[in-house]
Design a protein around this motif. Sequence first.
Motif: not given
Length: 150
Positions: A132-146
Motif C-alpha cells: 500500500e505504501t509503495i502504491n501510494n508513493l507511486i501515485a503521489k509521484k513521490a519516488i522520482f520527483g526530485n
Amino acid sequence: MQKELTIDHALRATWQAVAKMYNEQAIKFDSTMAMAFVLLNIDKENGTPSTALGPLMGMEPTSLSRILKSMEEKGAIYREKNPVDGRGVLIKLTDFGLEKRNTSKQYVIKFNETVRENISEDKIKCFFEVTETINNLIAKKAIFGNLHTK
C-alpha cells in the motif's frame, strides 16, 4: 548494489513466479492467467462495462481488447449494448465463462490459503502495508520527483 537486495527486484521476481504458476495451471484449461483475471473481474450478474475493465485490472486497452476477442471466440464472454449508456458495451459471462470463472476462483483461493498457512498473520499484514505504501508513493509521484538527470 546487488539486484537480489532491491525491493523492485523482489517484487518483480515474485510476481513472475506467481504468474508462471498460474499460467501453468491455466494452460490445463486452454486458458491463460490474464483470461482468468478478466473472468474474475467481470460482474457475474450484471456484466461489466468494457471501459471499466482495463482500469480495474491495470491493463492497457490494446492488451485487453486482444484478450476479450480471444475469450469471445472461446465462448466465455459475450458483448451486450449497455442499457444505461447506449454508446457503451457490457462484457458478460456465458455459462461456460461462469464455469471458467469458478475454476479460476478456486485456484486463487487455494493460493491464498496456502500462503496464509505458511506465513503469520502479522507478516501478511506487514506485506499489505508495504505494498500500500509503495502504491501510494507511486501515485503521489513521490519516488522520482526530485531526481534530476542530464
